[in-house]
Design a protein around this motif. Sequence first.
Motif, PDB file in Angstrom:
ATOM      1  N   GLU A  52       0.831  -1.213   0.000  1.00 44.82           N
ATOM      2  CA  GLU A  52       0.000   0.000   0.000  1.00 44.82           C
ATOM      3  C   GLU A  52       0.865   1.264   0.000  1.00 44.82           C
ATOM      4  O   GLU A  52       0.572   2.233  -0.713  1.00 44.82           O
ATOM      5  N   THR A  53       1.942   1.243   0.767  1.00 46.64           N
ATOM      6  CA  THR A  53       2.852   2.398   0.804  1.00 46.64           C
ATOM      7  C   THR A  53       3.475   2.641  -0.561  1.00 46.64           C
ATOM      8  O   THR A  53       3.549   3.784  -1.038  1.00 46.64           O
ATOM      9  N   GLN A 107       0.928   4.075  -3.025  1.00 48.05           N
ATOM     10  CA  GLN A 107       0.690   5.503  -2.780  1.00 48.05           C
ATOM     11  C   GLN A 107       1.839   6.340  -3.321  1.00 48.05           C
ATOM     12  O   GLN A 107       1.643   7.420  -3.874  1.00 48.05           O
ATOM     13  N   PRO A 115       1.843   5.577  -8.061  1.00 42.44           N
ATOM     14  CA  PRO A 115       0.468   5.194  -8.463  1.00 42.44           C
ATOM     15  C   PRO A 115       0.397   4.159  -9.582  1.00 42.44           C
ATOM     16  O   PRO A 115      -0.554   3.369  -9.626  1.00 42.44           O
TER      17      PRO A 115
END
Length: 409
Positions: A163-164, A167, A170
């Motif tokens: 997830e990091t 982010q 993209p």
Amino acid sequence: MSLPYFEELGWQAEVITVDQKFTDVVKDELLLNTVPTSIPIHRVKALSKKYTAKVGLGSLALRSLWFIRKKGNELLKTKKFDLIYFSTTEFPVCILGTYWKKKFGIPYVIDMQDPWHTDYYKDKPKAERPKKYWFSYRLNKYLEPLAMKAVDGLIAVSANYIETLEQRYPRLKNKLSAVITFGAFEVDFEIATEYNEQLNLVYKAEKKQVNLVYVGRGGHDLKPALQTLFSAFKKGLKEDPQRFEKISMHFIGTSYAPKGKGEFTVKPVASDFGLTNYVSEYTDRIGFYESIKNLQNADGLMIVGSNQADYTASKLYPYILAKKPLLAVLHSGSSATKILKDCNAGYYIGIGSEEEFAFKTLSNYLEGIKNNLIPATDWEAFKPYTAKAMSEKQVKLFNEVMGFHFLNL
């Protein structure tokens, strides 16, 4: 742990690694016993740390990068390969993925076993930061985007790591990814038993004591877990001295520093609670199979985890396979907490739990040790965490990356 299963799952592997004479980590020759002899292993050189350290360059990744690139070029020119898989915490090596993909058109997957570029230490006191933090932080900030630029798939031991990265970059949201931890490998216990006589025990297993053992890294991020544990232990000394006075806690291999140069990160916390007579810390790393022997000879096992939820504690599996009473002090959001509970493998205390609850759980754990209780582990629930099951997940992602890659050619 994956290599023994790749071929039966349809993949032939070759490995590029740095020759061990160029590394300064603790070595365990017995680990080679688990690698199938049919798999080609290409050992490359690295610049000698003896000389590079004089200019402040100790990183194995940077010292070996040119040699790995050279060997990779040689292999990719002479043989047909379908995929390049980076599975290492020497992350700067991963920038070769972009280079090789551009040069040879071969997709690559990166396995994020730890965070690479992270802001975790940015607001921490200088004393709590890793050595050469200023340099490594800036280097990682520059190199990580290069490696992620053309990556075709991601594997990580924590969903938070993926997830990091998504982010931060993209484009990765459109790439294949999977959360795959290290697996439990029962063969390791067979090897440790076979070579038991040549393996060392770090602590003295005195019969009058109840020896509780933790083998693994220390670090300032473990302080909240240690505080939770030691607070409960101190209460035990006051309320049930007859039981708690016999306890000796051993924390082994807590530093990655060279032998004899490790920084204590457990003893200072024990000192804050006045528990130095009950807590021993051995900073020097030990071999993998020696760690298993130290677990097997303990009366009870302990795991203390990071205050970060994405800490996975992959060492949890050997603790479970040791079949000893187990106490874990972990973040409630850690995947290790879920595994422990799903498999009913031990006693659990959440970091920051109320002292009374932690004390009662610790007391129940010690009662189990006293009564020689074997953990009621649900081995059927444990199957998804075995090395073979994890290898199947890896191969599934490899196959999907391959299909996606050819679809877009």
